[in-house]
Design a protein around this motif. Structure first.
Motif, PDB file in Angstrom:
ATOM      1  N   HIS A   1      44.237  38.907  41.754  1.00 50.38           N
ATOM      2  CA  HIS A   1      43.726  38.951  40.385  1.00 50.38           C
ATOM      3  C   HIS A   1      44.480  39.955  39.520  1.00 50.38           C
ATOM      4  O   HIS A   1      44.483  39.834  38.302  1.00 50.38           O
ATOM      5  CB  HIS A   1      42.223  39.260  40.394  1.00 50.38           C
TER       6      HIS A   1
ATOM      7  N   HIS B   1      47.047  37.646  37.928  1.00 54.62           N
ATOM      8  CA  HIS B   1      46.645  36.573  37.028  1.00 54.62           C
ATOM      9  C   HIS B   1      46.775  37.056  35.587  1.00 54.62           C
ATOM     10  O   HIS B   1      46.679  38.253  35.304  1.00 54.62           O
ATOM     11  CB  HIS B   1      45.210  36.132  37.308  1.00 54.62           C
TER      12      HIS B   1
ATOM     13  N   TYR C   1      44.880  37.006  32.965  1.00 57.92           N
ATOM     14  CA  TYR C   1      43.793  37.759  32.349  1.00 57.92           C
ATOM     15  C   TYR C   1      43.757  39.195  32.854  1.00 57.92           C
ATOM     16  O   TYR C   1      43.488  40.142  32.091  1.00 57.92           O
ATOM     17  CB  TYR C   1      42.450  37.059  32.591  1.00 57.92           C
TER      18      TYR C   1
ATOM     19  N   ALA D   1      46.634  41.072  31.209  1.00 58.86           N
ATOM     20  CA  ALA D   1      46.432  41.214  29.760  1.00 58.86           C
ATOM     21  C   ALA D   1      45.472  42.361  29.446  1.00 58.86           C
ATOM     22  O   ALA D   1      45.700  43.142  28.511  1.00 58.86           O
ATOM     23  CB  ALA D   1      45.910  39.912  29.173  1.00 58.86           C
ATOM     24  N   VAL D   2      44.385  42.453  30.215  1.00 59.25           N
ATOM     25  CA  VAL D   2      43.427  43.541  29.983  1.00 59.25           C
ATOM     26  C   VAL D   2      44.083  44.887  30.262  1.00 59.25           C
ATOM     27  O   VAL D   2      43.951  45.833  29.469  1.00 59.25           O
ATOM     28  CB  VAL D   2      42.168  43.352  30.847  1.00 59.25           C
TER      29      VAL D   2
ATOM     30  N   ARG E   1      33.691  33.196  34.582  1.00 57.26           N
ATOM     31  CA  ARG E   1      34.174  34.571  34.591  1.00 57.26           C
ATOM     32  C   ARG E   1      33.801  35.219  33.268  1.00 57.26           C
ATOM     33  O   ARG E   1      34.020  34.641  32.193  1.00 57.26           O
ATOM     34  CB  ARG E   1      35.682  34.635  34.792  1.00 57.26           C
TER      35      ARG E   1
ATOM     36  N   GLN F   1      36.046  38.847  26.909  1.00 54.69           N
ATOM     37  CA  GLN F   1      36.356  37.434  27.103  1.00 54.69           C
ATOM     38  C   GLN F   1      35.084  36.745  27.563  1.00 54.69           C
ATOM     39  O   GLN F   1      34.560  37.051  28.629  1.00 54.69           O
ATOM     40  CB  GLN F   1      37.453  37.219  28.151  1.00 54.69           C
TER      41      GLN F   1
ATOM     42  N   GLU G   1      38.579  30.964  28.228  1.00 57.00           N
ATOM     43  CA  GLU G   1      39.898  30.602  28.735  1.00 57.00           C
ATOM     44  C   GLU G   1      39.994  29.129  29.112  1.00 57.00           C
ATOM     45  O   GLU G   1      41.056  28.640  29.435  1.00 57.00           O
ATOM     46  CB  GLU G   1      40.224  31.467  29.964  1.00 57.00           C
TER      47      GLU G   1
ATOM     48  N   GLY H   1      46.885  29.858  32.532  1.00 58.33           N
ATOM     49  CA  GLY H   1      47.145  31.292  32.521  1.00 58.33           C
ATOM     50  C   GLY H   1      48.246  31.733  33.465  1.00 58.33           C
ATOM     51  O   GLY H   1      48.437  32.917  33.690  1.00 58.33           O
TER      52      GLY H   1
END
Length: 333
Positions: A126, A129, A131, A134-135, A245, A258, A263, A280
């Motif tokens: 993860h 990934h 997301y 990006a965070v 999620r 989010q 997404e 993604g």
């Protein structure tokens, strides 16, 4: 290292297909062979991947001259033993999470690879990934100021392969907190950038009372700087095709959010309701390439210390559920 790194894959279960696809997509590596305890499964996997060599003997495969690095996709309770063999053979290792099922074993593996001068990475996909990256990038860019709170929920169904599946055996898997919960525990801790000091958790056997692990987890992590994360991880939601999620990060200067459908889009078919897979990017491919970068000398995107800490958090969660009390991180065995 050679121009194309020879990868030995250990374990031919379902997650091996994802890792072998990452190997096939890379211009810097190739599949050099497969090891599996089941000779028939090893042979079938080898045939479907270009007739690569296969064996049931890990020591034999580690001695093959074209093996430079190893990807391990075996049950959690085998990680300590297999990892030690790989370190002794002087090979680099990408191993499915968790790094081990006990903190002592995780620390031992970290020490063995450091002594061998080889790269050890736990597959916390993860982080790779879109997301997850990006965070982290937004936080590092100052989007929220100083992060103070994170909430992450990954909820979905899971069709257990059978009541005797190793993932549902708390001894073999280490429990749900180590098998799946480490994904969210590692991610929020990485985002917040703090040192976890205490965990308080509860679990439920949601799918069936006979289940030997808690398939639904609620986990609260407190950090030394006062930040707090609240996490949920479920493999009990129905319908099983409908994964959700949710994430929220708040800080002194802003919020990252989010929503669960942010997404993806709904998909209604005769087979039920689900979500259109998000565009993604492939986290496993990005993870594999990052590991190759680390083998080449780049800083690891998943440092060994973070993999050990993820085990520490997972073990603390399991102990908190068992005792019904908060557990100090580092106090768990």
């Amino acid at each position: 290292m050679p121009s194309s790194i020879g990868i030995l894959l250990v374990g031919a279960g379902f997650i091996a297909d994802v890792h072998s696809a990452a190997v096939a997509a890379s211009s810097r590596a190739h599949l050099a062979g497969i090891v599996d305890a089941d000779p028939g499964r090893a042979a079938a996997f080898a045939r479907s991947h270009g007739a690569v060599p296969y064996t049931v003997d890990l020591a034999e495969a580690l001695a093959w001259p074209n093996v430079d690095a190893v990807v391990v996709c075996t049950p959690n309770d085998t990680h300590r033993r297999i990892g030690a063999q790989v370190a002794a053979a002087g090979k680099h290792l990408l191993i499915e999470k968790p790094l081990a099922t006990t903190l002592a074993d995780a620390r031992a593996l970290a020490a063995e690879f450091a002594a061998a001068g080889r790269v050890l990475v736990a597959a916390h996909s993860h982080r790779h990934h879109a997301y997850g990256r990006a965070v982290k990038e937004a936080i590092e860019a100052g989007a929220v100021g100083r992060p103070r709170h994170a909430r992450l929920a990954i909820l979905g169904g899971w069709i257990w392969t059978g009541w005797d599946a190793w993932a549902a055996d708390p001894v073999r898997s280490g429990g749900h907190a180590l098998h799946n919960g480490v994904h969210v525990l590692d991610l929020v801790t990485w985002w917040l950038g703090g040192d976890p000091v205490r965990v308080f958790a509860r679990g439920r056997r949601q799918t069936a009372a006979e289940l030997r692990i808690y398939d639904y987890l609620e986990m609260v992590v407190e950090y030394a700087d006062g930040a707090v994360s609240v996490c949920e991880m479920s493999r009990a939601h129905r319908p099983g095709s409908f994964g959700l999620r949710e994430l929220l990060v708040t800080g002194t200067g802003g919020v990252i959010r989010q929503d669960w459908d942010g997404e993806s889009s709904f998909l209604h078919t005769e087979g039920g309701t689900g979500l259109v897979p998000a565009a993604g990017g492939d986290g496993f491919t990005a993870q594999f390439e990052s590991w190759l970068d680390a083998i080449g000398g780049a800083p690891s995107a998943m440092p060994v210390a973070d993999a050990v800490r993820a085990v520490e958090l997972g073990v603390a969660v399991e102990e908190s559920i068992a005792s019904g009390r908060p557990v100090a991180v580092g106090a768990a065995a």
